[in-house]
Scaffold this motif. Structure first.
Motif, PDB file in Angstrom:
ATOM      1  N   ASP A   8       6.577  -3.384  33.434  1.00 48.62           N
ATOM      2  CA  ASP A   8       6.276  -3.086  34.841  1.00 48.62           C
ATOM      3  C   ASP A   8       6.505  -1.607  35.119  1.00 48.62           C
ATOM      4  N   ALA A  11       3.860   0.532  33.350  1.00 45.78           N
ATOM      5  CA  ALA A  11       2.567   0.483  34.040  1.00 45.78           C
ATOM      6  C   ALA A  11       2.563   1.404  35.261  1.00 45.78           C
ATOM      7  N   LEU A  12       3.646   1.394  36.018  1.00 47.58           N
ATOM      8  CA  LEU A  12       3.732   2.280  37.182  1.00 47.58           C
ATOM      9  C   LEU A  12       3.804   3.751  36.758  1.00 47.58           C
ATOM     10  N   ALA A  15       0.331   4.825  35.856  1.00 46.82           N
ATOM     11  CA  ALA A  15      -0.459   5.006  37.084  1.00 46.82           C
ATOM     12  C   ALA A  15      -0.061   6.300  37.778  1.00 46.82           C
ATOM     13  N   TRP A  16       1.231   6.593  37.821  1.00 45.13           N
ATOM     14  CA  TRP A  16       1.716   7.843  38.417  1.00 45.13           C
ATOM     15  C   TRP A  16       1.136   9.031  37.648  1.00 45.13           C
ATOM     16  N   GLU A  20      -1.778   8.528  40.801  1.00 43.10           N
ATOM     17  CA  GLU A  20      -1.659   7.524  41.861  1.00 43.10           C
ATOM     18  C   GLU A  20      -0.290   7.664  42.533  1.00 43.10           C
ATOM     19  N   GLU A  22       0.960   6.283  45.142  1.00 44.65           N
ATOM     20  CA  GLU A  22       1.629   5.041  45.558  1.00 44.65           C
ATOM     21  C   GLU A  22       2.385   4.392  44.397  1.00 44.65           C
ATOM     22  N   ALA A  23       1.953   4.659  43.164  1.00 50.59           N
ATOM     23  CA  ALA A  23       2.671   4.129  42.003  1.00 50.59           C
ATOM     24  C   ALA A  23       4.068   4.746  41.937  1.00 50.59           C
ATOM     25  N   ARG A  24       4.170   6.049  42.218  1.00 50.37           N
ATOM     26  CA  ARG A  24       5.482   6.711  42.235  1.00 50.37           C
ATOM     27  C   ARG A  24       6.364   6.094  43.311  1.00 50.37           C
ATOM     28  N   ARG A  26       6.264   3.083  44.472  1.00 53.00           N
ATOM     29  CA  ARG A  26       6.671   1.732  44.055  1.00 53.00           C
ATOM     30  C   ARG A  26       7.648   1.789  42.885  1.00 53.00           C
ATOM     31  N   LEU A  27       7.570   2.851  42.086  1.00 55.48           N
ATOM     32  CA  LEU A  27       8.425   2.988  40.908  1.00 55.48           C
ATOM     33  C   LEU A  27       9.879   3.269  41.280  1.00 55.48           C
TER      34      LEU A  27
END
Length: 190
Positions: A8, A11-12, A15-16, A20, A22-24, A26-27
């Motif tokens: 998980d 993957a974030l 994406a970061w 992205e 928003e991935a940061r 959420r991370l």
């Protein structure tokens, strides 16, 4: 919320790395607790009157991490390796400022690990002396310097360190042992 898996987090991070934002966002909540544990571990060996708290260390590390936009994140272990390096830089910078203010007195002291502690009779090691020795080790053998940084400052396991560096766990174990012995000799001279 369930405990995040390394995949998980990876993957974030990927994406970061693709930009992205928003991935940061959420991370960070997923890794905050682990960053806090790393900071608490690093701060546990500091002097009692240290002015930097683990939470502040995490926050300073976070600010430096978000500026790392060009890092091609590879994995959770790679992320924590970068975080470990940043924490080391922050602690050393803080120690230098504090040492300059005190004219060398009250420098932060650390125990490198139980094996080194046993070899030194449990004597504490000054953070600045350790940083100097680690910098010298990195000039001589960059891989061994990174292994010490990842294992000691990052708290990564042998297998996580091997994954970050792209080498075998056996190589990490061997280089970790050699690096600790070399650091012991350097710090004993100091």
């Amino acid at each position: 919320m369930s405990t995040p898996t390394p995949s998980d987090v990876t993957a974030l991070l990927l994406a970061w790395g693709r930009g992205e934002a928003e991935a940061r966002e959420r991370l960070i909540p997923l890794v905050y607790a682990e960053l806090r544990c790393l900071a608490a571990r690093a701060m546990a060996a500091e002097r009692r009157d240290h002015t930097l708290e683990p939470t502040a260390l995490v926050h300073e590390t976070y600010l430096k991490l978000v500026r790392q936009a060009d890092v091609p994140w590879q994995s959770r272990a790679h992320f924590f390796g970068v975080a470990a390096r940043l924490m080391r830089e922050i602690l050393v910078d803080h120690a230098r400022v504090h040492g300059a203010q005190k004219r060398g007195g009250g420098r932060p002291r650390l125990i490198l690990d139980s094996a080194l502690a046993a070899a030194t009779g449990g004597n504490e090691v000054e953070l600045l002396a350790l940083d100097d020795a680690l910098s010298e080790l990195s000039r001589i053998d960059e891989a061994q310097g990174r292994i010490v940084e990842l294992r000691f400052f990052g708290g990564l396991s042998i297998s996580e360190t091997a994954a970050v560096l792209g080498i075998s766990p056996a190589t990490v174990k061997r280089d970790w042992a050699v690096a600790r012995a070399w650091l012991f000799r350097q710090l004993a001279r100091a």
